[in-house]
Design a protein around this motif. Structure first.
Motif, PDB file in Angstrom:
ATOM      1  N   ALA A 174       0.585  -1.076   0.134  1.00  0.00           N
ATOM      2  CA  ALA A 174       0.007  -0.124  -0.108  1.00  0.00           C
ATOM      3  C   ALA A 174       0.715   1.344   0.211  1.00  0.00           C
ATOM      4  O   ALA A 174       0.560   2.365  -0.537  1.00  0.00           O
ATOM      5  CB  ALA A 174      -1.295   0.476   1.198  1.00  0.00           C
ATOM      6  N   ASP A 175       2.151   1.286   0.286  1.00  0.00           N
ATOM      7  CA  ASP A 175       2.477   2.186   0.739  1.00  0.00           C
ATOM      8  C   ASP A 175       4.167   2.317   0.761  1.00  0.00           C
ATOM      9  O   ASP A 175       4.887   1.079   1.699  1.00  0.00           O
ATOM     10  CB  ASP A 175       2.704   3.010   1.982  1.00  0.00           C
ATOM     11  N   PRO A 176       5.169   1.942  -0.972  1.00  0.00           N
ATOM     12  CA  PRO A 176       6.311   1.674  -0.995  1.00  0.00           C
ATOM     13  C   PRO A 176       7.356   2.366   0.090  1.00  0.00           C
ATOM     14  O   PRO A 176       9.027   1.905   0.054  1.00  0.00           O
ATOM     15  CB  PRO A 176       6.349   1.831  -2.566  1.00  0.00           C
ATOM     16  N   ASP A 177       6.972   3.026   0.872  1.00  0.00           N
ATOM     17  CA  ASP A 177       7.734   4.516   1.689  1.00  0.00           C
ATOM     18  C   ASP A 177       7.551   3.450   3.253  1.00  0.00           C
ATOM     19  O   ASP A 177       7.455   4.446   4.045  1.00  0.00           O
ATOM     20  CB  ASP A 177       8.059   5.731   1.650  1.00  0.00           C
ATOM     21  N   PHE A 178       6.455   2.740   3.233  1.00  0.00           N
ATOM     22  CA  PHE A 178       5.919   2.198   4.684  1.00  0.00           C
ATOM     23  C   PHE A 178       7.830   2.270   5.753  1.00  0.00           C
ATOM     24  O   PHE A 178       8.330   1.495   5.004  1.00  0.00           O
ATOM     25  CB  PHE A 178       5.483   0.818   4.826  1.00  0.00           C
TER      26      PHE A 178
ATOM     27  N   THR B 153      11.962   2.553  -1.394  1.00  0.00           N
ATOM     28  CA  THR B 153      11.109   1.005  -1.015  1.00  0.00           C
ATOM     29  C   THR B 153      11.303   1.422   1.117  1.00  0.00           C
ATOM     30  O   THR B 153      11.680   1.784   1.202  1.00  0.00           O
ATOM     31  CB  THR B 153      12.428   0.084  -0.623  1.00  0.00           C
ATOM     32  N   PRO B 154      10.821   0.387   1.143  1.00  0.00           N
ATOM     33  CA  PRO B 154      10.371   0.131   2.593  1.00  0.00           C
ATOM     34  C   PRO B 154      11.789  -0.064   3.405  1.00  0.00           C
ATOM     35  O   PRO B 154      12.464  -0.307   3.442  1.00  0.00           O
ATOM     36  CB  PRO B 154       9.386  -0.757   2.894  1.00  0.00           C
ATOM     37  N   GLY B 155      11.954   0.674   5.067  1.00  0.00           N
ATOM     38  CA  GLY B 155      12.393   0.022   6.194  1.00  0.00           C
ATOM     39  C   GLY B 155      12.262  -0.026   7.545  1.00  0.00           C
ATOM     40  O   GLY B 155      10.728  -0.084   7.613  1.00  0.00           O
TER      41      GLY B 155
END
Length: 260
Positions: A116-120, A165-167
């Motif tokens: 839903a959110d690639p910057d999660f 990208t997530p982190g």
């Protein structure tokens, strides 16, 4: 003097019968393997390259082999403490105790949130809610952070996603590194930190900063975490023991006990 029953024969039997499954968490390494891109004013890691030495030809009629060139942090790889400034006086990859390369793992699945959110960003409350459902993080074990990002491996542009990208949230990274007994963090993305981690005001690249500073490790560009249970897998990480190395490409395997 007590005598403990042998353990290894049971493991060997489980591997033979399929009661214990070996799952490869390693992304194939090739010229198409995505490599992180750093700001232009900084040094750049080399992608994987190979040069033929011989292939059953004049260079060697009976042998096929290649020379290769790559960064220590290309593909699925291991981050040693010395990789980042706070860990500069700690272990290089050759000094990591072999016993720490085999450890239990918890798999925290936040793939729906990352889709839903690639910057999660994973936060402490996410981890604590996960522990309420699945139990505490394994002592001296890996936290493997599943985001579903391995589904993008075949397309380097989608995998790198223009730096989105997530982190892990900086406060969560510090808490995990300094206040829990986990020995390292593993991720499916190109690095253990979020794609936008360079812009974090309170601590850029927090996973690298806090985990390496605490003498802990990173595993990146993992795949097949969806095949592991939340608790119970054992991870075997196999980096090359490069003397003075900040890390190494690694073959990473998981042992999973199959239910009857």
């Amino acid at each position: 003097m007590s005598v403990h029953p042998p353990v290894l024969p049971g493991l060997v039997a489980g591997l033979r019968t399929g009661a214990v499954r070996v799952i490869d968490l390693t992304a194939p390494l090739s010229e198409d393997t995505p490599v992180i891109s750093l700001p232009p004013d900084r040094g750049q890691p080399w992608p994987f390259e190979r040069r033929l030495i011989s292939k059953y030809d004049a260079g060697g009629p009976t042998v096929y082999w290649n020379n290769i060139r790559l960064s220590e942090h290309t593909g699925t790889h291991f981050d040693a403490p010395v990789h980042w400034l706070p860990g500069k006086d700690l272990d290089d990859v050759s000094q990591v105790p072999a016993a720490r390369l085999v450890a239990p793992a918890a798999v925290l699945d936040f793939s729906a949130e990352a889709t839903a959110d690639p910057d999660f960003l994973l936060r402490r409350e996410h981890v604590e809610a996960w522990q309420a459902r699945h139990g505490p993080l394994p002592e001296h074990g890996w936290l493997l952070y599943r985001t579903g990002w391995d589904a993008r491996l075949a397309n380097p542009d989608r995998f790198l996603n223009d730096g989105h990208t997530p982190g892990v949230d900086p406060k969560c990274a510090r808490w995990l590194a300094e206040e829990t007994s986990v020995l390292g963090i593993g991720a499916e993305t190109v690095g253990t930190d979020a794609g936008q981690a360079a812009t974090f005001a309170d601590q850029p690249y927090p996973c690298h900063w806090y985990f390496q500073g605490a003498g802990k490790y990173g595993l990146t560009q993992l795949r097949n975490l969806a095949l592991l249970p939340p608790q119970g897998a054992v991870v075997i990480a196999g980096p090359l023991p490069i003397v003075g190395g900040s890390g190494s490409p690694a073959r990473v395997l998981a042992l999973v006990e199959q239910s009857a």
